[in-house]
Design a protein around this motif. Sequence first.
Motif, PDB file in Angstrom:
ATOM      1  N   LEU A   1      21.955  -3.099 -30.733  1.00 18.12           N
ATOM      2  CA  LEU A   1      20.894  -3.396 -29.767  1.00 18.12           C
ATOM      3  C   LEU A   1      19.870  -4.299 -30.439  1.00 18.12           C
ATOM      4  O   LEU A   1      19.357  -3.977 -31.517  1.00 18.12           O
ATOM      5  N   GLU A   2      19.583  -5.428 -29.822  1.00 15.38           N
ATOM      6  CA  GLU A   2      18.696  -6.407 -30.425  1.00 15.38           C
ATOM      7  C   GLU A   2      17.272  -5.854 -30.548  1.00 15.38           C
ATOM      8  O   GLU A   2      16.809  -5.069 -29.719  1.00 15.38           O
ATOM      9  N   ALA A   3      16.580  -6.302 -31.590  1.00 19.15           N
ATOM     10  CA  ALA A   3      15.176  -5.948 -31.757  1.00 19.15           C
ATOM     11  C   ALA A   3      14.352  -6.563 -30.619  1.00 19.15           C
ATOM     12  O   ALA A   3      14.660  -7.656 -30.143  1.00 19.15           O
ATOM     13  N   ARG A   4      13.323  -5.847 -30.207  1.00 16.22           N
ATOM     14  CA  ARG A   4      12.454  -6.329 -29.126  1.00 16.22           C
ATOM     15  C   ARG A   4      10.994  -6.201 -29.560  1.00 16.22           C
ATOM     16  O   ARG A   4      10.233  -5.387 -29.041  1.00 16.22           O
ATOM     17  N   PRO A   5      10.600  -7.003 -30.567  1.00 10.96           N
ATOM     18  CA  PRO A   5       9.208  -6.913 -31.042  1.00 10.96           C
ATOM     19  C   PRO A   5       8.229  -7.463 -30.012  1.00 10.96           C
ATOM     20  O   PRO A   5       8.608  -8.146 -29.059  1.00 10.96           O
ATOM     21  N   ARG A   6       6.967  -7.155 -30.218  1.00  9.78           N
ATOM     22  CA  ARG A   6       5.926  -7.700 -29.353  1.00  9.78           C
ATOM     23  C   ARG A   6       5.846  -9.215 -29.553  1.00  9.78           C
ATOM     24  O   ARG A   6       6.280  -9.753 -30.577  1.00  9.78           O
TER      25      ARG A   6
ATOM     26  N   ASN B   1       7.871 -10.617 -35.582  1.00 11.11           N
ATOM     27  CA  ASN B   1       9.296 -10.715 -35.908  1.00 11.11           C
ATOM     28  C   ASN B   1       9.988  -9.370 -35.944  1.00 11.11           C
ATOM     29  O   ASN B   1      11.221  -9.302 -35.892  1.00 11.11           O
ATOM     30  N   SER B   2       9.208  -8.299 -36.069  1.00 15.34           N
ATOM     31  CA  SER B   2       9.810  -6.974 -36.150  1.00 15.34           C
ATOM     32  C   SER B   2       8.954  -5.974 -35.379  1.00 15.34           C
ATOM     33  O   SER B   2       7.796  -6.245 -35.044  1.00 15.34           O
ATOM     34  N   MET B   3       9.526  -4.822 -35.108  1.00 18.52           N
ATOM     35  CA  MET B   3       8.853  -3.805 -34.303  1.00 18.52           C
ATOM     36  C   MET B   3       8.102  -2.822 -35.191  1.00 18.52           C
ATOM     37  O   MET B   3       8.678  -2.257 -36.124  1.00 18.52           O
TER      38      MET B   3
ATOM     39  N   TYR C   1      18.458   4.520 -35.647  1.00 17.21           N
ATOM     40  CA  TYR C   1      17.391   3.565 -35.956  1.00 17.21           C
ATOM     41  C   TYR C   1      16.889   3.802 -37.372  1.00 17.21           C
ATOM     42  O   TYR C   1      16.579   4.936 -37.756  1.00 17.21           O
ATOM     43  N   GLY C   2      16.819   2.740 -38.133  1.00 16.21           N
ATOM     44  CA  GLY C   2      16.213   2.798 -39.454  1.00 16.21           C
ATOM     45  C   GLY C   2      15.010   1.880 -39.490  1.00 16.21           C
ATOM     46  O   GLY C   2      15.073   0.732 -39.013  1.00 16.21           O
ATOM     47  N   ASP C   3      13.908   2.353 -40.029  1.00 10.51           N
ATOM     48  CA  ASP C   3      12.701   1.534 -40.137  1.00 10.51           C
ATOM     49  C   ASP C   3      12.877   0.577 -41.314  1.00 10.51           C
ATOM     50  O   ASP C   3      12.122   0.584 -42.287  1.00 10.51           O
ATOM     51  N   VAL C   4      13.938  -0.236 -41.214  1.00 13.08           N
ATOM     52  CA  VAL C   4      14.318  -1.155 -42.287  1.00 13.08           C
ATOM     53  C   VAL C   4      14.669  -2.510 -41.682  1.00 13.08           C
ATOM     54  O   VAL C   4      15.139  -2.599 -40.541  1.00 13.08           O
ATOM     55  N   ASP C   5      14.467  -3.549 -42.459  1.00 11.02           N
ATOM     56  CA  ASP C   5      14.745  -4.928 -42.039  1.00 11.02           C
ATOM     57  C   ASP C   5      16.095  -5.337 -42.617  1.00 11.02           C
ATOM     58  O   ASP C   5      16.242  -5.467 -43.839  1.00 11.02           O
ATOM     59  N   LEU C   6      17.075  -5.555 -41.761  1.00 10.63           N
ATOM     60  CA  LEU C   6      18.421  -5.896 -42.242  1.00 10.63           C
ATOM     61  C   LEU C   6      18.509  -7.339 -42.729  1.00 10.63           C
ATOM     62  O   LEU C   6      19.582  -7.757 -43.197  1.00 10.63           O
ATOM     63  N   ASN C   7      17.442  -8.084 -42.659  1.00 11.11           N
ATOM     64  CA  ASN C   7      17.432  -9.413 -43.258  1.00 11.11           C
ATOM     65  C   ASN C   7      17.218  -9.342 -44.772  1.00 11.11           C
ATOM     66  O   ASN C   7      17.432 -10.329 -45.471  1.00 11.11           O
ATOM     67  N   VAL C   8      16.764  -8.183 -45.237  1.00 13.36           N
ATOM     68  CA  VAL C   8      16.482  -7.981 -46.665  1.00 13.36           C
ATOM     69  C   VAL C   8      17.576  -7.114 -47.260  1.00 13.36           C
ATOM     70  O   VAL C   8      17.850  -6.016 -46.768  1.00 13.36           O
ATOM     71  N   MET C   9      18.202  -7.598 -48.293  1.00 14.37           N
ATOM     72  CA  MET C   9      19.303  -6.869 -48.917  1.00 14.37           C
ATOM     73  C   MET C   9      18.752  -5.904 -49.964  1.00 14.37           C
ATOM     74  O   MET C   9      18.372  -6.296 -51.065  1.00 14.37           O
ATOM     75  N   ASP C  10      18.647  -4.619 -49.599  1.00 18.03           N
ATOM     76  CA  ASP C  10      18.294  -3.583 -50.563  1.00 18.03           C
ATOM     77  C   ASP C  10      18.963  -2.285 -50.137  1.00 18.03           C
ATOM     78  O   ASP C  10      19.666  -2.228 -49.120  1.00 18.03           O
TER      79      ASP C  10
ATOM     80  N   ALA D   1      14.208  -5.633 -36.692  1.00 19.50           N
ATOM     81  CA  ALA D   1      13.715  -7.004 -36.845  1.00 19.50           C
ATOM     82  C   ALA D   1      14.683  -8.003 -36.241  1.00 19.50           C
ATOM     83  O   ALA D   1      15.900  -7.778 -36.197  1.00 19.50           O
ATOM     84  N   GLU D   2      14.132  -9.120 -35.781  1.00 15.56           N
ATOM     85  CA  GLU D   2      14.975 -10.201 -35.292  1.00 15.56           C
ATOM     86  C   GLU D   2      15.842 -10.722 -36.430  1.00 15.56           C
ATOM     87  O   GLU D   2      15.399 -10.816 -37.577  1.00 15.56           O
ATOM     88  N   GLU D   3      17.050 -11.091 -36.124  1.00 17.47           N
ATOM     89  CA  GLU D   3      17.990 -11.533 -37.156  1.00 17.47           C
ATOM     90  C   GLU D   3      17.657 -12.952 -37.632  1.00 17.47           C
ATOM     91  O   GLU D   3      17.567 -13.879 -36.838  1.00 17.47           O
ATOM     92  N   ARG D   4      17.492 -13.064 -38.945  1.00 20.26           N
ATOM     93  CA  ARG D   4      17.334 -14.385 -39.549  1.00 20.26           C
ATOM     94  C   ARG D   4      18.574 -14.767 -40.353  1.00 20.26           C
ATOM     95  O   ARG D   4      18.805 -15.920 -40.627  1.00 20.26           O
ATOM     96  N   ARG D   5      19.339 -13.741 -40.731  1.00 19.69           N
ATOM     97  CA  ARG D   5      20.637 -13.957 -41.368  1.00 19.69           C
ATOM     98  C   ARG D   5      21.479 -12.722 -41.112  1.00 19.69           C
ATOM     99  O   ARG D   5      20.961 -11.663 -40.781  1.00 19.69           O
ATOM    100  N   ASP D   6      22.790 -12.875 -41.251  1.00 23.56           N
ATOM    101  CA  ASP D   6      23.688 -11.801 -40.810  1.00 23.56           C
ATOM    102  C   ASP D   6      24.486 -11.176 -41.944  1.00 23.56           C
ATOM    103  O   ASP D   6      25.598 -10.687 -41.743  1.00 23.56           O
ATOM    104  N   LEU D   7      23.914 -11.146 -43.165  1.00 16.78           N
ATOM    105  CA  LEU D   7      24.635 -10.548 -44.292  1.00 16.78           C
ATOM    106  C   LEU D   7      24.986  -9.085 -44.018  1.00 16.78           C
ATOM    107  O   LEU D   7      26.036  -8.603 -44.440  1.00 16.78           O
ATOM    108  N   LEU D   8      24.101  -8.379 -43.324  1.00 15.22           N
ATOM    109  CA  LEU D   8      24.354  -6.977 -43.018  1.00 15.22           C
ATOM    110  C   LEU D   8      24.713  -6.757 -41.553  1.00 15.22           C
ATOM    111  O   LEU D   8      25.483  -5.849 -41.229  1.00 15.22           O
TER     112      LEU D   8
END
Length: 771
Positions: free
Chosen positions: A78-83, A87-89, A23-32, A58-65
């Motif tokens: 494993l899919e994100a399961r935010p409250r 959009n993210s946990m 688990y990484g506390d990172v959003d894979l929708n953001v390319m960095d 985070a929920e997927e908004r795009r699949d670049l990563l």
Amino acid sequence: MAEHPTPETAEIPAAARVRVLLYGDVDLNVMDGSAIWLPSMAETLTRAGAEVHVQLKAEERRDLLTAPLRALDGVTVLEARPRAGQNSMEPARAATVLAEADERERYDVVLVRGIHMCSELAERHAFPGRLWSYVTEFGYVAGEFSSSRQETIGAIAAASRLMLAQTPQARAVLEAMVPAAAGRTEILSPMVPDEVRPVERSAEHAAGPLRMIYTGKFAHDWHTDKMPAILEHLTEAGVEARLTMVGDKVHREPKRSGWASRMRTLLNADMPGFEWTGALSRVESMDRMAHSDVSLGWRAPRLDLSLEISTKVLESCALGVPPLVNRTTIHEELLGTDYPLFIDALRDDAEAIARRLQGVQERLPELSAHVLAAAEPYRMTARAEALRGYFARLGLLDQAPAAGTLSADAGQHASPQAGESGAAQSADAQNAEAVSVSPRRTRVVVAGHDLKFAGELVDMLRDDPSVELRLDHWSTLHKHDESASTKLIDWADVVVCEWAGPNAVWYSKHKRPGQRLVVRLHMFELRGGWLENIDTDAVDALVTVSGLYRDLTREHMAIDPAKVTVIPNAVSVADLDRPGLPDRRYRLGLVGIVPLRKRLDRAVDLLEALRRHDDRFTLHIRGRMPWEYAHEWRKPLQREGYLDLFARIGGSDLREVVAFEPFGADMGTWLTKIGWVLSPSTTESFHLAPAEGMVSGAVPLVWQRPGAVGVFGEDFVVPDTEAAAERVLAAVADDEQYGRLSDLSRQRVQGYDERAVAALWHAALFPAAAS
């Protein structure tokens, strides 16, 4: 990126693979860089022989990563399961989701990146013995290590089986600032796929414009707003050039009003030779970089003290594209001190950088080959091999070393780092819920007033899935909570008394039938008046730290000699095997000078003798000062002896070449600068520091005393100070001779490796299983 397991991974049966929850506390929708780390880590783990479950934040908004991540063999996403409504946990929600995943799958390792996430797990005592914490925020820049952050990371380290640091420099700072991290911190450097290689370039391309590229986030301290000016200055100088900027993450920069707006204006400007691509997939981004001539990594001066190495810099090198970067220690180690594309962050501006690029344009093919070679140690195959070593260190892969060539009756206490690690994690061991297995786990109690030398034993027991561990921590040598000890002895199958002190007396008197009692004796206990009160008939095994003390114990105690055995307390080869620093052979090291029998005077005599021949020699003394031990400082002869020694040092030119350095847990880093670890004591049960130094290739220098040869072998024992000086001068004068001694040190110490010693402990505690 590879979509199939490597041949090495393919040979590992699925059932034998290490199961990792990542688990990484990172959003894979953001390319960095931090987002790119997650799929890279997952792929490297699979190459190391792991089955990897990646929990998204985070929920997927795009699949670049995420698309390439899902394509990896051996990886389950494993899919994100935010409250609801998010959009993210956040960390609390993510911790719950990870715990639920572990309940379903029971992972061997839970590897988590991010200080807030790791802190949340530490507070919950989550995944005891299985949590690997990767915290990069402890001071991206050296010197930003606040007391509150130190406290937070200390709690994380105490709750973690391993701490992970990106570079040796980051590990050194982490271990120095957070004692609980010492002995359990491993290097997890960035990695680049093996398949990332230079592209074939046509002659037309080579003769074309100078192609520059920047990929990543757009931020003030990354000087992305100044990079277009480099292109302008090159054009003004008559150099045909191009600049491509890749990415779409523009920092808001709250302290710099209007900066983000100006950055977006620049990105959208119609400038000759300039292109802004926006966000690209990782494959597309690296393809653009592969067809460039130089990558830009110009940063603000305050980031020159960064403890990290940029993944983008490594990717650029792996593609054979020379990076233009600030001159820092980390970059010099990667690229060499004479690399021509270093920037002086305090002096160089866009115009100066343009001139530097113009000056090296003809050397770019040569620089391409240079940086390509620099990237090789960071390829996934190499990093996967390092991870396999970490798995083996924890017993997750069957790679434990055989006992080495040191005498089997040698050994003493475990590394202070390892000891503090075990004691710091004891709360986790006690709070861990029992896992329902059949048959039930063996119940083990470790009892003692001081568990700092029992680190390797506590770690071994905690890592063993067939063992349930509890600690009976006595408040002093003589005091304990008798009601708690009574409950523990009623509960336990096996009791280990660390130190043959009053704890051993109490447990020997209260031992139940069928219970196994193992007692470890170090040295001072032989002088204890309580020793004769131990019921030796109730003791099943009495462990000593060396052959000398095995024999002395048999002489002083009324105990069956067959019960007395030797188990060398461990050094962590995996932790202490670090490259030595240049010119270490001119540095003498002495760890601990109290009491006087440690013979600081001999070390000073040796230094004086060596400096009569070569003034490069220095003496580094690490440990507490004698007045910090009140019971020793109260003794008139001890106090006068030290005062005379300090007056001798302070009244001569030795005061310039003797360094008194404070006690600390970060021995691994300190020992890399030491070429000779001294053991001038008149008596020792073993002496740990020389053995620890041997792991990194430092050479032990041991004055003759009872038991010394049995511990270190004849090669490293000298009869007196004159012989010690002759040994050092001869080796320093001959590079090959010092190299041979250093290699022999590394070889000899393997017998004290924590995994080899763990096997001996296992046989002593669980003889039925061993047979």
